[in-house]
Design an enzyme around this catalytic site. Structure first.
Site, PDB file in Angstrom:
ATOM      1  N   ALA A 275       0.851  -1.186   0.000  1.00 30.40           N
ATOM      2  CA  ALA A 275       0.000   0.000   0.000  1.00 30.40           C
ATOM      3  C   ALA A 275       0.885   1.233   0.000  1.00 30.40           C
ATOM      4  CB  ALA A 275      -0.923   0.007   1.224  1.00 30.40           C
ATOM      5  N   GLU A 311      -0.837   3.005   7.051  1.00 26.30           N
ATOM      6  CA  GLU A 311      -0.972   4.022   6.000  1.00 26.30           C
ATOM      7  C   GLU A 311      -1.709   5.262   6.507  1.00 26.30           C
ATOM      8  OE1 GLU A 311       0.869   3.437   3.535  1.00 26.30           O
ATOM      9  OE2 GLU A 311       1.166   1.312   3.987  1.00 26.30           O
TER      10      GLU A 311
END
Length: 797
Positions: A275, A311
């Site tokens: 990610a 993230e």
């Protein structure tokens, strides 16, 4: 004027010259997803800091068509020379007249191709109603924004970004900011996004494709959206829940609100990493975001939680406050890793995630013992070399050292320091020294002197501990695998004496120090149950909070073993003792027999992380023995099988009603290990359950957590019959879910079938990014075959 000679001064430089600085980008991109090309028009507001005839910025694999510069007096001029220097990935604009100081606008028309290398602005494919179609996605970290548009592609050169996209009418466009307006002209849609706050170029993002969409709002009213492949929006619900909760957790922890009006997350079929934390638009590989309650394992659910939290955390550590240069990359990755575990523990305390964090620490310890390791903080001379630093040192050692520091100065002071750090450097850039300065300011402790020993040199210490008449001797030396190191650290030592209520901590600042522990040992009135005095055991590195190993003298080691047998130690400390013993065995500081003897003590261990560590050591010992003493391999397998039998019988193949998360994790790992060790009963049971799966893909006889074990057993029996291999190929080809594809096709000891597996992995049936899932399963027996296959492949290219 000799332009060539003047241009030479900009070649081979680690960073761009600073006589022109970007303040604002107005970027228009027109995408052609059929031809896989794009064209762009870019207006960059610049501040010229000193008179110059050159403007130098980054560009790579772009075609520049036209360039103009307009100063604040509205005087426009075109460069007399436009040089794209491929090796240095710079665009040098040479002007006949001197550009004066002040504000100006640089206008650039350019074009490029959507590449297939998963970097810059690239194409990937998806299937819509049976038809394979193209979509466009970006991945700019660390130095790939320049492949999409000319820019100052360095983290410290922050600017605002206003993005406009032309795309096919039926598709959805996503970027960092919310959509401000849309206009339609025939089959083309123009999407105008709001202008962003200032950010680094590597955080700019675009995704264009066909998605289903779900959304929620945080307590503060932030809109959080999840974009999934069509028909799979339900698989985005868990990631959405985690993101919403993470935003609230980090807002409170940092005392700083999320800085953007929205946060979108999108799952794409092809992505270079797991990610990427682009500001306001996190892009995931599909299997790192999509969660299916039936097909996803407990381990994958846990990974999804940690990855989403990681993230989201970057929107503070990395996006809001950004490292000044890639030398300080670990500030981004180490802190995001550490705090993602903190958030996961808040959301799912029953997972006991901080004990599992020891696996992160262990990953850092393993790599950092190697001669080819590097310090946490490495001076990056050229931005391209930063890709080599996205490794276990930045992520795992970085996060472990942060946890050690947090334990040393205390949770409350640590949190106050991070909140102040966010406030002081919001929207700006910072160095490692800036964080140490704030931690020292808040705590009153000279943090930098201690932490420099951990971030500016590679390696870590092993602390040798001996006891003579209540006097403990602590001696540090560099722990290393096959090389001599003479590093020295300032080590936060923690220890306890027979009970977690009797503890001591101090800084080991020299090579050898002594501690009078007479007042900490149990009194004569306290019960001593055996000849070792089990209540007088000493455990150093309590809860494994420090990034170092411990080697005990014989007497202290014997006491600890008794404490393990009597279950007097925490799970984390039992883990640490086994992990340190294995590591010392590898470097010939302890015998294999002592390691195997200790492993036997853990055979009735019921905690997941302890069982997982035990299995990990079994695999590692078997790997070493296969090369060193191959005649011992079968006997070791039997020994390991016997150790795991207690857990296997306790867990069984099927989950109990309302079973906890950790048991599901342990079941998968235990039966996988038994399959790898060729346990005959496990293989027999598997073949029956696998046949049930072939007859009915929805059978309950193989859960998501046990399928991998079953597939391993089937492949390990493929040397007797190809039927199992052919059946697994069928399972792979029929699987629609990414969760299923990544665990099918483990390795086999049969060399002919292994070659077939390897050839299949590089066929068009497997995406390039997914090859690694098959390669990761190459068994120990298959290494030489795989190496020979690779050499043949390279020689035929």
């Amino acid at each position: 004027m000799d332009h060539g000679q003047n241009i030479e001064q900009f070649k081979g430089q680690p960073r761009l010259p600073k006589f022109a600085i970007p303040k604002r980008y107005d970027l228009y991109l027109k995408l052609d997803l059929y031809a896989c090309t794009f064209s762009g028009l870019l207006h960059i507001n610049l501040s010229i800091g000193e008179p110059t005839k050159f403007i130098v910025l980054n560009a790579c694999e772009l075609v520049v068509h036209q360039v103009f510069f307009t100063n604040s007096l509205n005087h426009r001029c075109a460069p007399c020379d436009v040089v794209l220097e491929g090796d240095d990935e710079i665009l040098v604009l040479v002007f006949d007249e001197m550009l004066g100081t002040g504000e100006g606008v640089l206008r650039i028309e350019f074009s490029g191709a959507l590449n297939e290398h998963l970097r810059g602005l690239y194409k990937c494919t998806y299937v819509d109603k049976g038809v394979r179609k193209n979509m466009a996605v970006t991945q700019f970290e660390a130095v790939h924004a320049r492949r999409c548009f000319p820019c100052w592609d360095e983290p410290a050169l922050k600017a605002t970004f206003k993005i406009t996209l032309d795309l096919p009418l039926e598709l959805i466009a996503l970027s960092n900011m919310p959509i401000k307006d849309e206009k339609i002209s025939g089959n083309v849609k123009t999407v105008y996004f709001e202008e962003s706050p200032i950010m680094s170029s590597y955080l700019v993002a675009v995704a264009v494709g066909l998605f289903d969409h779900i959304e929620e709002k945080t307590a503060d009213g932030i809109k959080v959206g999840v974009y999934c492949p069509v028909g799979k929006s339900g698989e985005g619900k868990f990631a959405l829940e985690v993101a919403v909760r993470s935003l609230d957790i980090f807002t409170r922890y940092f005392s700083m609100p999320y800085p953007l009006p929205k946060l979108d997350m999108v799952a794409v079929p092809e992505f270079s990493g797991g990610a990427m934390e682009n500001y306001g638009l996190i892009i995931f590989r599909e299997n790192e975001m999509l969660h299916n309650d039936v097909l996803s394992t407990a381990a994958k659910k846990q990974i999804h939680t940690i990855v989403v939290a990681h993230e989201v955390a970057h929107h503070w550590f990395g996006n809001l406050v950004t490292m000044e240069w890639w030398t300080h990359l670990w500030l981004n990755e180490g802190f995001a890793t550490w705090i993602s575990y903190m958030a996961t523990d808040i959301m799912f305390p029953e997972w006991k995630i901080w004990t599992q964090f020891l696996q992160q620490t262990n990953g850092g310890l393993r790599l950092d013992a190697q001669e080819q390791s590097h310090p946490i903080e490495v001076e990056i001379q050229h931005a391209h070399s930063v890709d080599e630093r996205f490794d276990a040192i930045s992520y795992k050692k970085g996060s472990a050292v942060i946890r050690m520091l947090q334990g040393y100065i205390g949770d409350e002071i640590f949190q106050k320091s991070l909140s102040l750090y966010m406030k002081r450097y919001a929207w700006n850039n910072a160095r490692t020294e800036d964080l140490w300065s704030i931690l020292s300011e808040v705590s009153g402790i000279q943090v930098n002197s201690m932490m420099d020993s951990w971030t500016k040199q590679k390696g870590y210490p092993v602390i040798s501990v001996t006891c003579k008449e209540s006097i403990l001797e602590f001696e540090q030396s560099q722990f290393s695998s096959g090389f001599h190191g003479d590093g020295q650290w300032i080590v936060p030592i923690t220890l306890c004496f027979g009970s977690y209520d009797r503890s001591k901590s101090f800084l080991l600042e020299s090579k050898i120090e002594y501690l009078d522990a007479s007042g900490l040992f149990p009194s004569p009135d306290e019960k001593i149950e055996d000849e070792y005095g089990e209540t007088s055991w000493i455990k150093v590195n309590v809860e494994q909070s420090g990034f170092y190993r411990v080697k005990y003298g014989d007497e202290l080691g014997a006491r600890l073993r008794k404490a393990i047998e009597k279950d007097s130690l925490s799970v984390s400390d039992k883990y640490g003792i086994l992990d340190d013993t294995y590591a010392l065995c590898v470097v010939c500081e302890q015998s294999l027999s002592s390691l195997l003897s200790l492993m036997d003590v853990y055979r009735k261990e019921v905690d997941y992380i302890m069982s997982s560590k035990l299995i990990d050591v079994c695999y590692n010992v078997l790997e070493v023995m296969r090369d060193a003493i191959p005649d011992l391999v079968n006997a070791l397998k039997e020994f390991f099988i016997n150790i795991l039998q207690f857990s296997a019988k306790k867990l069984g193949w099927e989950a109990a009603p309302e079973e906890n998360h950790l048991n599901a994790l342990m079941r998968g790992e235990v039966f996988m290990a038994l399959a790898v060790f060729d346990h005959s009963q496990t293989h027999e049971e598997v073949m029956q359950r696998f046949q049930a799966l072939l007859d009915d893909r929805s059978t309950l006889l193989l859960s998501a957590d046990t399928k991998r074990a079953a597939y391993i057993a089937v492949m390990r029996n493929s040397n007797r019959s190809r039927d199992g291999f052919e059946s697994l190929l069928k399972v792979y080809r029929e699987a629609d879910a990414v969760q299923e594809k990544e665990r099918v096709l483990p390795s086999t000891p049969d060399p002919d079938i292994l070659i077939e597996v390897l050839n299949f992995l590089i066929s068009e049936e497997v995406r390039d990014q997914d090859i690694i899932y098959g390669l990761a399963g190459i068994s120990l027996e298959g290494r030489e075959v795989a190496w020979g296959w690779l050499k043949v492949c390279n020689s035929t290219k």
